[in-house]
Design a protein around this motif. Structure first.
Motif, PDB file in Angstrom:
ATOM      1  N   ARG A   1       0.834  -1.192   0.000  1.00 11.02           N
ATOM      2  CA  ARG A   1       0.000   0.000   0.000  1.00 11.02           C
ATOM      3  C   ARG A   1       0.873   1.247   0.000  1.00 11.02           C
ATOM      4  N   GLY A   2       0.234   2.374  -0.235  1.00  9.02           N
ATOM      5  CA  GLY A   2       0.956   3.636  -0.235  1.00  9.02           C
ATOM      6  C   GLY A   2       1.001   4.246   1.160  1.00  9.02           C
ATOM      7  N   ASN A   3       0.021   5.101   1.473  1.00  5.82           N
ATOM      8  CA  ASN A   3       0.033   5.925   2.684  1.00  5.82           C
ATOM      9  C   ASN A   3       1.310   6.755   2.738  1.00  5.82           C
ATOM     10  N   ASN A   4       1.442   7.615   1.727  1.00  8.24           N
ATOM     11  CA  ASN A   4       2.662   8.397   1.546  1.00  8.24           C
ATOM     12  C   ASN A   4       2.591   9.745   2.269  1.00  8.24           C
ATOM     13  N   PHE A   5       3.764  10.230   2.668  1.00 10.14           N
ATOM     14  CA  PHE A   5       3.882  11.440   3.495  1.00 10.14           C
ATOM     15  C   PHE A   5       4.665  12.544   2.782  1.00 10.14           C
ATOM     16  N   VAL A   6       4.254  13.773   3.036  1.00 12.88           N
ATOM     17  CA  VAL A   6       5.082  14.942   2.720  1.00 12.88           C
ATOM     18  C   VAL A   6       5.386  15.645   4.040  1.00 12.88           C
ATOM     19  N   TYR A   7       6.655  15.985   4.225  1.00 12.67           N
ATOM     20  CA  TYR A   7       7.069  16.725   5.427  1.00 12.67           C
ATOM     21  C   TYR A   7       7.523  18.128   5.015  1.00 12.67           C
ATOM     22  N   VAL A   8       6.872  19.142   5.575  1.00 11.89           N
ATOM     23  CA  VAL A   8       7.236  20.537   5.303  1.00 11.89           C
ATOM     24  C   VAL A   8       8.199  20.987   6.399  1.00 11.89           C
TER      25      VAL A   8
ATOM     26  N   ASN B   1      -4.478  12.046  -9.009  1.00 12.81           N
ATOM     27  CA  ASN B   1      -5.051  10.707  -9.205  1.00 12.81           C
ATOM     28  C   ASN B   1      -5.157  10.035  -7.846  1.00 12.81           C
ATOM     29  N   ILE B   2      -6.371   9.987  -7.300  1.00 12.50           N
ATOM     30  CA  ILE B   2      -6.536   9.479  -5.932  1.00 12.50           C
ATOM     31  C   ILE B   2      -6.440   7.956  -5.853  1.00 12.50           C
ATOM     32  N   GLY B   3      -6.592   7.268  -7.009  1.00 12.25           N
ATOM     33  CA  GLY B   3      -6.721   5.812  -6.979  1.00 12.25           C
ATOM     34  C   GLY B   3      -5.432   5.044  -7.116  1.00 12.25           C
ATOM     35  N   VAL B   4      -4.291   5.706  -6.938  1.00 11.93           N
ATOM     36  CA  VAL B   4      -2.999   5.036  -7.165  1.00 11.93           C
ATOM     37  C   VAL B   4      -2.185   4.985  -5.874  1.00 11.93           C
ATOM     38  N   CYS B   5      -1.268   4.031  -5.814  1.00 13.28           N
ATOM     39  CA  CYS B   5      -0.521   3.833  -4.566  1.00 13.28           C
ATOM     40  C   CYS B   5       0.509   4.928  -4.307  1.00 13.28           C
ATOM     41  N   ASN B   6       0.837   5.755  -5.332  1.00 11.64           N
ATOM     42  CA  ASN B   6       1.806   6.839  -5.079  1.00 11.64           C
ATOM     43  C   ASN B   6       1.126   8.166  -4.738  1.00 11.64           C
ATOM     44  N   ALA B   7      -0.201   8.145  -4.543  1.00 12.54           N
ATOM     45  CA  ALA B   7      -0.920   9.355  -4.130  1.00 12.54           C
ATOM     46  C   ALA B   7      -0.565   9.714  -2.683  1.00 12.54           C
TER      47      ALA B   7
ATOM     48  N   TYR C   1      -2.278   5.383  10.034  1.00  6.43           N
ATOM     49  CA  TYR C   1      -1.860   4.168   9.317  1.00  6.43           C
ATOM     50  C   TYR C   1      -2.624   3.965   8.005  1.00  6.43           C
ATOM     51  N   GLU C   2      -3.735   4.677   7.835  1.00  2.00           N
ATOM     52  CA  GLU C   2      -4.653   4.358   6.726  1.00  2.00           C
ATOM     53  C   GLU C   2      -4.195   4.917   5.382  1.00  2.00           C
ATOM     54  N   GLU C   3      -4.409   4.093   4.341  1.00  2.00           N
ATOM     55  CA  GLU C   3      -4.292   4.580   2.966  1.00  2.00           C
ATOM     56  C   GLU C   3      -5.715   4.881   2.497  1.00  2.00           C
ATOM     57  N   PHE C   4      -5.965   6.086   1.975  1.00  2.00           N
ATOM     58  CA  PHE C   4      -7.346   6.489   1.713  1.00  2.00           C
ATOM     59  C   PHE C   4      -7.855   6.121   0.318  1.00  2.00           C
ATOM     60  N   LEU C   5      -7.015   6.272  -0.724  1.00  2.00           N
ATOM     61  CA  LEU C   5      -7.467   6.088  -2.105  1.00  2.00           C
ATOM     62  C   LEU C   5      -8.776   6.864  -2.333  1.00  2.00           C
ATOM     63  N   ASN C   6      -8.768   8.092  -1.834  1.00  2.00           N
ATOM     64  CA  ASN C   6      -9.971   8.918  -1.908  1.00  2.00           C
ATOM     65  C   ASN C   6      -9.587  10.386  -1.709  1.00  2.00           C
ATOM     66  N   TYR C   7     -10.570  11.278  -1.855  1.00  2.00           N
ATOM     67  CA  TYR C   7     -10.330  12.712  -1.657  1.00  2.00           C
ATOM     68  C   TYR C   7     -10.332  13.024  -0.158  1.00  2.00           C
ATOM     69  N   LYS C   8      -9.279  12.579   0.507  1.00  8.56           N
ATOM     70  CA  LYS C   8      -9.196  12.704   1.959  1.00  8.56           C
ATOM     71  C   LYS C   8      -7.724  12.823   2.343  1.00  8.56           C
TER      72      LYS C   8
END
Length: 398
Positions: free
Chosen positions: A206-213, A233-239, A292-299
């Motif tokens: 799964r993705g659940n990717n982070f950006v740190y500012v 693209n919300i439906g991909v693992c690199n979102a 921990y969640e991967e959303f694959l959605n507008y969230k």
């Protein structure tokens, strides 16, 4: 085991496949519309992945052309040694044999994964989802046409039209030798495969990717990268699913408010930890498990930290081991972050949406591995091989 085909033959099949896809474009899109009409539409991300449009067909054709032009990944010498007794020893890449890929809803995988496996000398078993059955069957018929027209047996690319019970039975007691399994989809699919498989499995996680500012971030870059990662693209693992902001960012609260405004323009549901929620009036997360969640959605979930160390620890605790990006103008801070975050792809000032075999110059990917063995990140042509030792003697005994 299938006898490995000469590279010229493998390339000819791929070139033929690329040529067959163009005249079948409209036909394939029409068949895909039947799959879409049959789909209940309960999962927006699944529906997006299911669609075959002109851009997807273009991508399929391009991946076949790129694969045909790449060098043979089989038989590459990785190590040589001459023993003191005169034996010549070398280690070379070798095909796995038969690879099974289990995937959901993406007809383009039937083209790309088939091509990558075939080019690297492997037989491929394709187990697609029921929602894309008609599209997949059409694509496999084109594979068989490409193979036959080059005098190659159609069994090199085989489609397994199995339901869940049949798939489980095949995993537990394969009716043919399988050397490697790659499950490409949600966590339930991965768990299911690992539970029943009797041969090695590479997890396309799964993705659940982070950006740190970071405190020294260029906030315009940060804004653009976050919006791109979340909304394109919300439906991909690199979102993108999570953002953490250093409280030492000058006026972090005003940046936070601006970020929420921009995300809401795209109808993204924004949730925050207590500090972020207080600063921006977005709803506060109900419990920490959501990290921990991967959303694959507008969230999206956004929180704050007080140091780079805290950001790294948070990302290592919660992320899926896929991709993480730091936004900063201080190269040393970026380097520390990239060396210490435990993910397959780490970024400095760029969107996580680039974690992709094509974008990384591999000409496509079979999957994106979040395992550390045998390959991590995008699994391209050159990773779908194992290796073996060649030892040349003249009667030596030990």
């Amino acid at each position: 085991m299938n006898k490995i085909l000469p590279i010229e033959k493998r390339n000819a099949v791929l070139t033929t496949m690329a040529a067959l896809l163009e005249p079948e474009r409209e036909n394939l899109k029409a068949i895909n519309q039947q799959d879409l009409a049959n789909y209940n539409g309960e999962d927006l991300a699944m529906e997006k992945r299911l669609l075959v449009d002109d851009a997807k067909v273009d991508g399929m054709i391009l991946s076949m052309q790129q694969l045909a032009s790449q060098e043979d990944p089989v038989g590459q010498v990785r190590f040589t040694f001459t023993h003191e007794n005169g034996m010549k020893i070398s280690n070379k890449t070798a095909a796995f044999g038969t690879i099974l890929i289990i995937y959901e809803s993406r007809p383009d995988v039937t083209v790309e994964a088939g091509g990558i496996a075939f080019k690297s000398g492997n037989k491929i078993l394709l187990k697609g989802g029921k929602e894309s059955l008609l599209s997949n069957q059409k694509i496999v018929s084109l594979w068989h046409q490409a193979l036959e027209s080059n005098g190659v047996a159609t069994e090199w690319v085989e489609y397994l039209n199995y339901d869940r019970a049949q798939t489980q039975a095949f995993l537990e007691k394969p009716t043919q030798k399988v050397d490697l399994i790659v499950p490409r989809g949600g966590e339930k699919l991965i768990e299911f495969t690992k539970k029943f498989a009797t041969c090695p499995v590479i997890v396309s996680g799964r993705g659940n990717n982070f950006v740190y500012v970071n405190q020294s971030a260029d906030l315009k870059k940060a804004m653009d990268i976050i919006i791109n990662g979340k909304t394109t693209n919300i439906g991909v693992c690199n979102a993108l699913d999570k953002v953490v902001i250093d409280t030492k960012v000058p006026n972090w609260e005003s940046f936070a408010k601006e970020l929420v405004t921009e995300l809401q323009k795209f109808n993204v549901e924004v949730l925050g930890d207590s500090a972020f929620a207080k600063a921006t009036q977005v709803p506060e997360i109900e419990n920490e498990a959501i990290w921990y969640e991967e959303f694959l959605n507008y969230k999206i979930v956004i929180g704050v930290v007080n140091s780079d160390e805290e950001a790294i620890a948070k990302i290592n605790k919660y992320c899926g081991g896929h991709s993480a990006s730091i936004i900063t103008e201080v190269a040393d801070d970026a380097q520390v972050f990239m060396e210490n975050v435990d993910a397959a792809s780490v970024y400095h000032n760029a969107s996580t949406r680039f974690t992709d075999g094509g974008q990384f110059g591999l000409g496509g990917e079979l999957a994106i591995s979040t395992d550390k063995l045998h390959q991590r990140g995008p699994i391209g042509l050159q990773h779908l091989v194992t290796n073996k030792w060649y030892v040349y003697g003249d009667g030596q005994i030990r």
